[in-house]
Design a protein around this motif. Sequence first.
Motif, PDB file in Angstrom:
ATOM      1  N   ALA A 209     -30.044  34.075 -23.341  1.00 23.35           N
ATOM      2  CA  ALA A 209     -30.369  33.911 -24.758  1.00 23.35           C
ATOM      3  C   ALA A 209     -29.178  34.441 -25.546  1.00 23.35           C
ATOM      4  O   ALA A 209     -28.933  35.648 -25.589  1.00 23.35           O
ATOM      5  CB  ALA A 209     -31.644  34.665 -25.103  1.00 23.35           C
ATOM      6  N   LEU A 210     -28.420  33.530 -26.141  1.00 20.09           N
ATOM      7  CA  LEU A 210     -27.192  33.877 -26.847  1.00 20.09           C
ATOM      8  C   LEU A 210     -27.418  33.777 -28.348  1.00 20.09           C
ATOM      9  O   LEU A 210     -28.373  33.158 -28.819  1.00 20.09           O
ATOM     10  CB  LEU A 210     -26.064  32.937 -26.423  1.00 20.09           C
ATOM     11  N   PHE A 211     -26.523  34.358 -29.111  1.00 16.83           N
ATOM     12  CA  PHE A 211     -26.618  34.274 -30.571  1.00 16.83           C
ATOM     13  C   PHE A 211     -25.216  34.187 -31.152  1.00 16.83           C
ATOM     14  O   PHE A 211     -24.231  34.619 -30.540  1.00 16.83           O
ATOM     15  CB  PHE A 211     -27.363  35.479 -31.152  1.00 16.83           C
ATOM     16  N   GLY A 212     -25.141  33.624 -32.318  1.00 16.78           N
ATOM     17  CA  GLY A 212     -23.894  33.541 -33.067  1.00 16.78           C
ATOM     18  C   GLY A 212     -24.234  33.307 -34.518  1.00 16.78           C
ATOM     19  O   GLY A 212     -25.362  33.554 -34.959  1.00 16.78           O
ATOM     20  N   ALA A 213     -23.288  32.832 -35.279  1.00 14.35           N
ATOM     21  CA  ALA A 213     -23.529  32.508 -36.685  1.00 14.35           C
ATOM     22  C   ALA A 213     -22.671  31.317 -37.060  1.00 14.35           C
ATOM     23  O   ALA A 213     -21.550  31.166 -36.551  1.00 14.35           O
ATOM     24  CB  ALA A 213     -23.216  33.702 -37.584  1.00 14.35           C
ATOM     25  N   GLU A 214     -23.199  30.480 -37.939  1.00 11.01           N
ATOM     26  CA  GLU A 214     -22.453  29.316 -38.414  1.00 11.01           C
ATOM     27  C   GLU A 214     -21.958  29.584 -39.829  1.00 11.01           C
ATOM     28  O   GLU A 214     -22.748  29.647 -40.773  1.00 11.01           O
ATOM     29  CB  GLU A 214     -23.321  28.061 -38.388  1.00 11.01           C
ATOM     30  N   THR A 215     -20.663  29.781 -39.960  1.00  7.63           N
ATOM     31  CA  THR A 215     -20.066  29.891 -41.288  1.00  7.63           C
ATOM     32  C   THR A 215     -19.989  28.488 -41.876  1.00  7.63           C
ATOM     33  O   THR A 215     -19.434  27.582 -41.258  1.00  7.63           O
ATOM     34  CB  THR A 215     -18.668  30.521 -41.220  1.00  7.63           C
ATOM     35  N   THR A 216     -20.563  28.341 -43.066  1.00  6.43           N
ATOM     36  CA  THR A 216     -20.808  27.019 -43.635  1.00  6.43           C
ATOM     37  C   THR A 216     -20.084  26.902 -44.963  1.00  6.43           C
ATOM     38  O   THR A 216     -20.399  27.631 -45.908  1.00  6.43           O
ATOM     39  CB  THR A 216     -22.324  26.813 -43.824  1.00  6.43           C
ATOM     40  N   TRP A 217     -19.112  26.013 -45.025  1.00  2.00           N
ATOM     41  CA  TRP A 217     -18.379  25.786 -46.270  1.00  2.00           C
ATOM     42  C   TRP A 217     -18.941  24.563 -46.982  1.00  2.00           C
ATOM     43  O   TRP A 217     -19.289  23.561 -46.352  1.00  2.00           O
ATOM     44  CB  TRP A 217     -16.898  25.558 -45.977  1.00  2.00           C
TER      45      TRP A 217
ATOM     46  N   TRP B 281     -30.525  39.038 -38.767  1.00  2.00           N
ATOM     47  CA  TRP B 281     -29.394  39.123 -37.834  1.00  2.00           C
ATOM     48  C   TRP B 281     -29.716  40.111 -36.716  1.00  2.00           C
ATOM     49  O   TRP B 281     -29.496  39.826 -35.532  1.00  2.00           O
ATOM     50  CB  TRP B 281     -28.155  39.542 -38.614  1.00  2.00           C
ATOM     51  N   ALA B 282     -30.282  41.270 -37.082  1.00  2.00           N
ATOM     52  CA  ALA B 282     -30.646  42.257 -36.072  1.00  2.00           C
ATOM     53  C   ALA B 282     -31.780  41.754 -35.198  1.00  2.00           C
ATOM     54  O   ALA B 282     -31.787  41.979 -33.976  1.00  2.00           O
ATOM     55  CB  ALA B 282     -31.046  43.568 -36.756  1.00  2.00           C
ATOM     56  N   ASP B 283     -32.737  41.056 -35.786  1.00  2.00           N
ATOM     57  CA  ASP B 283     -33.884  40.562 -35.017  1.00  2.00           C
ATOM     58  C   ASP B 283     -33.481  39.500 -34.003  1.00  2.00           C
ATOM     59  O   ASP B 283     -34.013  39.469 -32.879  1.00  2.00           O
ATOM     60  CB  ASP B 283     -34.944  39.989 -35.965  1.00  2.00           C
ATOM     61  N   ILE B 284     -32.572  38.607 -34.383  1.00  2.00           N
ATOM     62  CA  ILE B 284     -32.122  37.594 -33.428  1.00  2.00           C
ATOM     63  C   ILE B 284     -31.464  38.258 -32.231  1.00  2.00           C
ATOM     64  O   ILE B 284     -31.705  37.878 -31.072  1.00  2.00           O
ATOM     65  CB  ILE B 284     -31.165  36.600 -34.104  1.00  2.00           C
ATOM     66  N   GLN B 285     -30.647  39.269 -32.486  1.00  2.00           N
ATOM     67  CA  GLN B 285     -29.988  39.969 -31.379  1.00  2.00           C
ATOM     68  C   GLN B 285     -31.006  40.683 -30.493  1.00  2.00           C
ATOM     69  O   GLN B 285     -30.904  40.649 -29.255  1.00  2.00           O
ATOM     70  CB  GLN B 285     -28.974  40.961 -31.940  1.00  2.00           C
ATOM     71  N   ARG B 286     -32.003  41.315 -31.118  1.00  2.00           N
ATOM     72  CA  ARG B 286     -33.038  41.999 -30.339  1.00  2.00           C
ATOM     73  C   ARG B 286     -33.833  40.991 -29.496  1.00  2.00           C
ATOM     74  O   ARG B 286     -34.111  41.233 -28.307  1.00  2.00           O
ATOM     75  CB  ARG B 286     -33.966  42.764 -31.283  1.00  2.00           C
ATOM     76  N   THR B 287     -34.178  39.859 -30.089  1.00  2.00           N
ATOM     77  CA  THR B 287     -34.921  38.833 -29.355  1.00  2.00           C
ATOM     78  C   THR B 287     -34.080  38.270 -28.223  1.00  2.00           C
ATOM     79  O   THR B 287     -34.584  38.005 -27.126  1.00  2.00           O
ATOM     80  CB  THR B 287     -35.361  37.708 -30.311  1.00  2.00           C
ATOM     81  N   ALA B 288     -32.777  38.072 -28.475  1.00  2.00           N
ATOM     82  CA  ALA B 288     -31.895  37.558 -27.427  1.00  2.00           C
ATOM     83  C   ALA B 288     -31.839  38.515 -26.237  1.00  2.00           C
ATOM     84  O   ALA B 288     -31.831  38.075 -25.076  1.00  2.00           O
ATOM     85  CB  ALA B 288     -30.494  37.322 -27.989  1.00  2.00           C
ATOM     86  N   GLU B 289     -31.817  39.800 -26.507  1.00  2.00           N
ATOM     87  CA  GLU B 289     -31.824  40.774 -25.410  1.00  2.00           C
ATOM     88  C   GLU B 289     -33.121  40.670 -24.611  1.00  2.00           C
ATOM     89  O   GLU B 289     -33.117  40.714 -23.375  1.00  2.00           O
ATOM     90  CB  GLU B 289     -31.657  42.193 -25.960  1.00  2.00           C
ATOM     91  N   GLU B 290     -34.233  40.527 -25.317  1.00  2.00           N
ATOM     92  CA  GLU B 290     -35.532  40.470 -24.642  1.00  2.00           C
ATOM     93  C   GLU B 290     -35.680  39.203 -23.806  1.00  2.00           C
ATOM     94  O   GLU B 290     -36.329  39.220 -22.752  1.00  2.00           O
ATOM     95  CB  GLU B 290     -36.659  40.530 -25.681  1.00  2.00           C
ATOM     96  N   LYS B 291     -35.080  38.104 -24.260  1.00  2.00           N
ATOM     97  CA  LYS B 291     -35.291  36.812 -23.608  1.00  2.00           C
ATOM     98  C   LYS B 291     -34.245  36.499 -22.541  1.00  2.00           C
ATOM     99  O   LYS B 291     -34.369  35.491 -21.843  1.00  2.00           O
ATOM    100  CB  LYS B 291     -35.309  35.692 -24.654  1.00  2.00           C
ATOM    101  N   THR B 292     -33.219  37.320 -22.421  1.00  2.57           N
ATOM    102  CA  THR B 292     -32.188  37.091 -21.400  1.00  2.57           C
ATOM    103  C   THR B 292     -32.644  37.639 -20.052  1.00  2.57           C
ATOM    104  O   THR B 292     -33.111  38.772 -19.965  1.00  2.57           O
ATOM    105  CB  THR B 292     -30.866  37.748 -21.820  1.00  2.57           C
ATOM    106  N   GLU B 293     -32.502  36.816 -19.039  1.00  7.03           N
ATOM    107  CA  GLU B 293     -32.747  37.244 -17.661  1.00  7.03           C
ATOM    108  C   GLU B 293     -31.559  36.785 -16.832  1.00  7.03           C
ATOM    109  O   GLU B 293     -31.410  35.590 -16.555  1.00  7.03           O
ATOM    110  CB  GLU B 293     -34.043  36.634 -17.122  1.00  7.03           C
TER     111      GLU B 293
END
Length: 643
Positions: A393-401, A375-387
């Motif tokens: 570069a956005l992130f979220g999560a899919e709650t799956t029932w 979770w932390a890595d996706i956010q860090r990568t999204a920051e690096e890849k956003t221009e």
Amino acid sequence: MEHHHRQPTADAGLLSEGKRATAENAADGTEAGFAVDGRDDTHWAGAPYYVWWQLDLERVCRVERLRIETEAGTEGVATYFIEHSRDLLNWDTVVEKTERRKSDAGGEQYETDFEARYIRVTLTYCSTGETVGIRHFQAFGRALAEREPAAASRRSPLKFAAVSYDRAQGFESAETDEIETGRTDRVVLSGEAGSYLLYRGVDFTEGGVDQLRGEFGFADLDKSKRVTLEVRADDLRGEKIGELVLFKQWKRWSVLAGSLKHENPALLKGVHDVYLTLASVDPGQALMIRWLAFVRRTPLPAPRPKPAALPAPENGEYRIYFGNLHSHTGFSDGIGVPEQAYDYARYEAGLDFLAITEHSNLYDHNLDWNRSRKWADIQRTAEEKTEDGAFLALFGAETTWYNQFGHMNTYNMEFFLNAYETELNEIPAYYDIVKRYPDSIQQWNHPWSCGNRHLDGFEPYDPELDEVLHLIEINTIESKELGGLYYYVLALDKGWHVAPVGSQDNHRGQWGTENTLRTGVLVEKLTREHFFDAVRHRRVYFTSALHLHVWFKVNGAIMGSIIPRTGELEFEIKALFGPESGSRIVKAEIVGERGEVLHAIEHDGRHLEYKVSLTCESRYFFAKIYQEDGEFAATAPVWVNNE
């Protein structure tokens, strides 16, 4: 952690060579044992990163030094963390390399001082690609004298084996090889209501607990067959402090958690005898348990206020950008890694934005959002890849029932929610949490493929939830009813203020090229602030017609607006194809409640500008614009308020 390259002391022997190694997976031509065979021409490799490799020292040893040489060598960069365990249940981190620096020749060596039988390495990044590997791993130290194993601690938050019960009625021990590659585990099993397990002297500590966790398996893979597990303190018929309704999730075995609570806080603190009783078992089902732990749940962060709306552009015209708000990588059940996904979406697919939304139940530490490295890595990568201005570069999560309710994406949240916390399978409990976060973004995912509940048909309507539930997916490939708009119209007719999005839900890579489904967003600038402002105000539309730009207004108000009713309504549609497209617009429609076409416009050209005055009683209106092959765009509505 200090690292250097001195040779180990003379009395610290090599413990690892030839010992049994296993791994989460292995690439062709490699196997886990190659990392400890002492040869320079072999290695173990797996993919994607966050794959683990594990060593069994065969007995408890004192480990004084570790040496690791990854396949990144001296030219690439690899990061990892190393853990140790006595029991394969409780792991302590001894080394964590997070700095993305190249290794010296021979890799890294670490001075250590711990006692363990098992050592596990998890590779968390590799600059040379998604495949990671270990050429050499060595553990130095000495084997400890054989002695009777100490009784497993039952102190919160440690895990303890379910087979370590003090008394059992109706449960029996069993073995399974289904939980982890290359391992057989002892578990307890029962399919009889009234069966119970007793664990004496469970220490909730003075800090107290509020959650029971365990690794549970199900003999019958039918998700509809449930088991109710009651938790009682100090006596078989003592005070009930918890109840978990359990059923098979994605796989036979899952780590699940349920709330513990009681009006007497003393029952959730200190030392207690704990009874676990099967209160009910559906016919044909049986519950298996590998381990248990009593813990205090990670608290959720404080809510942030909903931001004030950004002003409209000075010229009144929004720009349109296209992207995908639902995708996966190998960090859950897709392929590849986030770095690849963002780069592919931007440079191969030409998207303006991509959201990676991994299944929350498949994160590491999926019950503790603040401990998840993925979770932390996706956010860090999204920051690096956003221009800003070029790519978001956005992130979220899919709650799956897996109780046939459905799936939902969350965005702009610090944390994720996981339905493996059993109380969240009561959907109002989930909704009550997201309603507390007014700056968050919620999306109903693929309602056409949500089992027999289909997001419960979007009932009941909840005006508080409506404030944070902004989006709903459309898919003309998989959902044909009402031209693909059935669930969108159904939600609108029930009163929800949602905008339609086109998502690819990528599981096989091809982030942006898997099909032509896209989401269009109307913003002044391509920044996260402007993007989320647009979503909160539903300036969003679905399109399966590539590069189709659409602006839809009613009484001068842009799509997503809520306006007062007037006798006549002035409709305005502007649509055009970008220069990348050779397609033509052949038809446009103004659509109202129940999907009724209120006005149709025939056309033939790349550019459409159309205005019309209509007297209509519908509570909402949206535009639908077609290209010549039948693919189309459908906008968010403009809602008309009768008050």
